[in-house]
Design a protein around this motif. Structure first.
Motif, short mmCIF file in Angstrom:
data_model
loop_
_atom_site.label_atom_id
_atom_site.label_comp_id
_atom_site.label_asym_id
_atom_site.label_seq_id
_atom_site.Cartn_x
_atom_site.Cartn_y
_atom_site.Cartn_z
N ASP A 111 -4.77 23.64 -2.15
CA ASP A 111 -3.67 22.87 -1.62
C ASP A 111 -2.45 22.98 -2.51
OD1 ASP A 111 -1.50 21.65 -0.57
OD2 ASP A 111 -2.82 20.07 0.43
N VAL A 112 -2.00 23.90 -2.83
CA VAL A 112 -1.11 24.13 -4.01
C VAL A 112 0.09 23.00 -3.98
CG1 VAL A 112 0.68 25.64 -5.14
CG2 VAL A 112 -1.48 26.64 -4.28
N VAL A 113 0.55 22.63 -2.90
CA VAL A 113 1.43 21.58 -2.69
C VAL A 113 1.04 20.35 -3.11
CG1 VAL A 113 3.02 20.20 -1.14
CG2 VAL A 113 2.93 22.83 -0.80
N ALA A 114 -0.43 19.87 -2.69
CA ALA A 114 -0.93 18.84 -3.25
C ALA A 114 -1.10 18.62 -4.83
CB ALA A 114 -2.20 18.42 -2.50
N LEU A 115 -1.71 19.88 -5.29
CA LEU A 115 -2.12 20.23 -6.73
C LEU A 115 -0.87 19.69 -7.40
CD1 LEU A 115 -4.20 21.26 -8.81
CD2 LEU A 115 -3.10 23.56 -8.30
N THR A 116 0.12 20.59 -7.24
CA THR A 116 1.33 20.46 -8.18
C THR A 116 1.74 19.02 -7.99
OG1 THR A 116 2.64 21.54 -6.56
CG2 THR A 116 1.94 22.76 -8.28
N ALA A 117 1.95 18.39 -6.91
CA ALA A 117 2.38 17.10 -6.75
C ALA A 117 1.65 16.01 -7.49
CB ALA A 117 2.40 16.50 -5.12
N ARG A 118 0.17 16.31 -7.56
CA ARG A 118 -0.50 15.35 -8.47
C ARG A 118 -0.07 15.25 -9.92
NH1 ARG A 118 -4.37 17.27 -4.74
NH2 ARG A 118 -5.34 18.86 -6.02
N HIS A 119 0.45 16.51 -10.46
CA HIS A 119 0.88 16.45 -11.42
C HIS A 119 2.23 16.52 -11.85
CE1 HIS A 119 -3.31 17.60 -12.86
NE2 HIS A 119 -3.49 17.96 -11.48
N GLY A 120 2.97 16.05 -10.84
CA GLY A 120 4.51 15.70 -10.96
C GLY A 120 5.25 17.19 -10.94
N LEU A 121 4.84 17.93 -10.23
CA LEU A 121 5.42 19.30 -10.13
C LEU A 121 6.06 19.74 -8.79
CD1 LEU A 121 3.00 21.44 -12.49
CD2 LEU A 121 5.24 20.60 -13.08
N GLY A 122 6.77 20.58 -8.54
CA GLY A 122 7.14 20.95 -7.65
C GLY A 122 6.13 22.38 -7.00
N ARG A 123 6.09 22.46 -5.78
CA ARG A 123 5.22 23.66 -5.74
C ARG A 123 5.62 25.12 -6.57
NH1 ARG A 123 3.33 25.70 0.13
NH2 ARG A 123 2.02 27.39 -0.47
N TYR A 124 6.69 25.36 -6.61
CA TYR A 124 7.24 26.53 -7.26
C TYR A 124 7.38 26.40 -8.81
CZ TYR A 124 7.87 27.71 -2.42
OH TYR A 124 7.63 27.86 -1.03
N GLN A 125 6.72 25.28 -9.17
CA GLN A 125 6.60 25.14 -10.89
C GLN A 125 5.41 25.50 -11.12
OE1 GLN A 125 8.22 20.94 -10.75
NE2 GLN A 125 9.86 21.76 -11.76
N LEU A 126 4.34 26.03 -10.47
CA LEU A 126 2.97 26.13 -10.90
C LEU A 126 2.95 26.76 -11.90
CD1 LEU A 126 0.09 25.95 -9.60
CD2 LEU A 126 0.46 28.05 -8.42
N THR A 127 3.56 27.96 -12.30
CA THR A 127 3.14 29.08 -13.29
C THR A 127 4.19 28.67 -14.47
OG1 THR A 127 5.05 30.52 -12.23
CG2 THR A 127 2.73 30.84 -11.69
N ASP A 128 5.13 27.86 -14.24
CA ASP A 128 6.44 27.59 -15.13
C ASP A 128 5.95 27.12 -16.60
OD1 ASP A 128 8.17 28.12 -13.26
OD2 ASP A 128 8.95 26.12 -12.96
#
Length: 133
Positions: A111-128
């Motif tokens: 769940d990319v949305v939940a994964l990134t949210a748990r780390h204070g990121l937006g979904r599209y910041q996964l690779t940033d």
């Protein structure tokens, strides 16, 4: 299944070659083969092969393991980009690669949305954090 960006890039090259052969495309307008030389496509596919090999089981994996896989694929794509003078992946290609990573993870149960949210990121910041391209 998520389609690799290299698949669509190869398709574009083939379409352009057909149009050139048919005389329906001005040779001065042809750019696909120059944008995506075979060496770039092969190097990108090697990276994506490795990434795909790491996907099984990630749906139940801890966040750190998922981020480690994302980091490895992004750093490897950075190396491909560096090998092509930092111009391998333009805006459209960057978006395609990021979407492919996201879709591939999602298909494996992450769940990319939940994964990134748990780390204070937006979904599209996964690779940033690691991405230079």
């Amino acid at each position: 299944m998520a389609e690799r960006p290299t698949t669509s890039w190869r398709h574009g090259i083939a379409e352009e070659a057909d149009e050139l052969a048919a005389g329906t495309l001005d040779p001065e307008c042809a750019c696909m083969a120059a944008l995506f030389p075979e060496e770039l496509l092969m190097a990108t596919d090697v990276v994506l092969d490795t990434f795909e090999g790491e996907l099984p089981g990630l749906g139940e994996a801890p966040d750190e393991q998922v981020f480690a896989v994302v980091e490895r694929v992004v750093l490897a794509l950075n190396a491909v980009d560096d090998a092509h003078n930092g111009s391998a992946f333009e805006t459209d290609e960057r978006e395609e690669l990021c979407d492919y990573i996201d879709e591939s993870l999602t298909e494996r149960g992450v769940d990319v949305v939940a994964l990134t949210a748990r780390h204070g990121l937006g979904r599209y910041q996964l690779t940033d954090k690691w991405r230079k391209w």
